[in-house]
Scaffold this active site. Sequence first.
Site, short mmCIF file in Angstrom:
data_model
loop_
_atom_site.label_atom_id
_atom_site.label_comp_id
_atom_site.label_asym_id
_atom_site.label_seq_id
_atom_site.Cartn_x
_atom_site.Cartn_y
_atom_site.Cartn_z
N HIS A 102 -6.83 30.51 33.55
CA HIS A 102 -5.42 30.69 33.19
C HIS A 102 -5.20 32.20 33.14
O HIS A 102 -6.13 32.94 32.79
CB HIS A 102 -5.08 30.16 31.80
N ASP A 105 -6.59 33.83 30.10
CA ASP A 105 -8.06 33.85 29.93
C ASP A 105 -8.61 35.17 30.43
O ASP A 105 -9.67 35.62 30.00
CB ASP A 105 -8.74 32.75 30.75
N GLU A 233 -2.47 18.04 36.94
CA GLU A 233 -3.62 17.53 36.18
C GLU A 233 -3.09 16.58 35.12
O GLU A 233 -2.59 17.02 34.07
CB GLU A 233 -4.38 18.70 35.54
N GLU A 269 -9.16 14.93 35.47
CA GLU A 269 -10.12 15.27 34.41
C GLU A 269 -10.64 13.99 33.77
O GLU A 269 -9.86 13.14 33.34
CB GLU A 269 -9.46 16.18 33.37
N HIS A 272 -9.35 13.15 30.30
CA HIS A 272 -7.94 12.76 30.29
C HIS A 272 -7.79 11.31 30.75
O HIS A 272 -6.93 10.58 30.25
CB HIS A 272 -7.12 13.66 31.23
N ASP A 297 -11.71 17.99 37.15
CA ASP A 297 -12.14 18.71 35.96
C ASP A 297 -13.25 17.88 35.34
O ASP A 297 -13.01 16.81 34.75
CB ASP A 297 -10.98 18.92 34.98
N ASP A 339 -14.53 21.80 33.05
CA ASP A 339 -13.57 22.03 31.97
C ASP A 339 -14.24 21.45 30.71
O ASP A 339 -13.83 20.43 30.17
CB ASP A 339 -12.24 21.35 32.28
C1 XLS Z 1 -6.38 20.67 28.75
C2 XLS Z 1 -6.54 20.88 30.17
C3 XLS Z 1 -6.54 22.33 30.63
C4 XLS Z 1 -6.29 22.42 32.09
C5 XLS Z 1 -5.83 23.73 32.59
O1 XLS Z 1 -6.61 19.60 28.24
O2 XLS Z 1 -7.68 20.23 30.60
O3 XLS Z 1 -7.71 22.96 30.25
O4 XLS Z 1 -7.43 22.05 32.81
O5 XLS Z 1 -4.65 24.13 32.04
NI NI Z 2 -8.57 20.38 32.50
NI NI Z 3 -8.44 18.68 29.15
#
Ligand code: XLS
Ligand code: NI
Ligand code: NI
Length: 441
Positions: A102, A105, A233, A269, A272, A297, A339
Site C-alpha cells: 500500500h 507501507d 479483493e 484471499e 476472506h 492472497d 498477506d
Molecule cells: C485486509 C486485506 C488487505 C488487502 C490489501 O484484510 O487483506 O491487506 O490485501 O489492501
Molecule cells: Ni489481502
Molecule cells: Ni485480509
Amino acid sequence: MEYFPFVKSVQYKGPTSTEPFAFKYYDANRIVLGKPMKDWMPFAMAWWHNLGAAGTDMFGGNTMDKSWGVDKEKDPMGYAKAKVDAGFEFMQKMGIEYYCFHDVDLVPECDDITVMYQRLDEIGDYLLKKQQKTGIKLLWSTANAFGHRRFMNGAGSSNSAEVYCFAAAQIKKALELCVKLGGKGYVFWGGREGYETLLNTDVKFEQENIANLMRCARDYGRKIGFKGDFYIEPKPKEPTKHQYDFDAATAIGFLRQYGLDKDFKMNIEANHATLAGHTFEHELRISAMNGMLGSIDANEGDMLLGWDVDRFPANVYSATFAMLEVIKAGGLTGGFNFDAKNRRASNTYEDMFKAFVLGMDTFALGLLNAEALIKDGRIDKFVEGRYASFKTGIGAKIRDHSATLEDLAAHALEAKVCEDPGSGDEEELQEILNQVMFGKK
Ligand code: XLS
Ligand code: NI
Ligand code: NI
C-alpha cells in the site's frame, strides 16, 4: 547493513532435512506438470505485514522490532529506505521474486498530500534501482484508503466528495508507482467500502460512486500505460459490518453491472473466503469459471476465531484443493502474496523466515498433491462420469438447448418412473484423496 545475518539463503534440502531455514518441499526449479514450481507459484512478500506489523493487537502494543534501526519520526525517508533494504535482503535470502504494497507501507503517512507525493516519488526511484539490481519485481500495489480517520465513512463510498477526491489522489499516485515499477496488478480491497446501518446509508448511491472511482482509475491507468490487471479483493466484513465486495460472486456481479469486467479480475484471499462462509477453493472456482481468477492472497484463518487472523498457510488439505483449482485454471496471471503475519509471540527475525518456509512448503505440498491427484485420475474420472446422462439422448438436448420445457416433460412422462441419480460417493473420494496424499506408510 545486514539485517538478518543468521541466514545466508534458504535452500531446498528435501523432505528429510531437519534444518529450520531450509525448504523440505519447495524446490523452485522442479518441473511439475510441465513447468517449474516457481512459475506455478510466484510468491510475494506483503510490505505491511512483514516489514511493518510489529505484533500489536487490540490489547497490547508491539512485541517485535520493525524499526529497521531508524527513528521514523526524526528521519521518515531514512526509515523508508532502511525498510526497502531489509525487505530486499529478506526476499533475496528467501528466494521470493515479488512484493506488494500500500502507499502508506512504503513511507510514513502524512496529512499533506504534496509531501506524500514527494516521499512516494523518492522511494519509487529507490525501489526501481533495487529491482534492477536484484531482479525482484512488483506483483501489485494499492492505496490505503481505509486507515486514516478521513476514511471513517469509506473512500469511494464516503458521504463526502472531498474525501472521495483524496482517495482518488492516493489511487492516482499508487497507480503511477505501479507503472513505474512494472507491477503486474493493481488492487482494490474495499477496506471501509461498506456500511454499519441502513439508517444512514444509501447503498445504491455508494455503489455507483465506487464503480465510478474504479472506472476513473481504469481509464487513468490505461492512459499512463498500465497493461496489467485491476483486481477486486473480496471480503465480507471487517472493518465494516457489511462490505460491498462480500465474495467473488458478488464482486463479479458488480463488475459486470458497471462494465468493468474486461479490466478487473479477482484477488482471492483464503481468510476472506472462510469469513464469507466459503472455502478458499470455492472462491477460486467461482473466479476461475468466470475467467476472473487473477491473484491470490495466501494466508489462513482460524475456525475458532471470527476475524481475519492472517496466519501463514499450514493446512495442506486446503493448499491441495487450492492448487487443484489453480492448475485447472491454467495458472495465475498474478501470484501468491503472503498477506500473512507472524503470531504476536513469534517475535524474532528468525520467525519471519520460518513463517515463509512454512507457507512456501505448504503450497509446494499442495502443488505436488494436486499433481498426484490429477495423474491418479480417479477423482476427475468420477466427476466426469457423474454427468454422463447429459452426453446422449435428452441430456445432450438439454446441453445444446434444443429441448423445450414440453420436450423435457414429455420425456419424464414417457419414462414414468424417475431413476435414482447414483451415489455421490463422497467417502470413497475422500479415501482416494488421503491415499494419494499420504501414499505408502
Ligand atoms: C485486509 C486485506 C488487505 C488487502 C490489501 O484484510 O487483506 O491487506 O490485501 O489492501
Ligand atoms: Ni489481502
Ligand atoms: Ni485480509
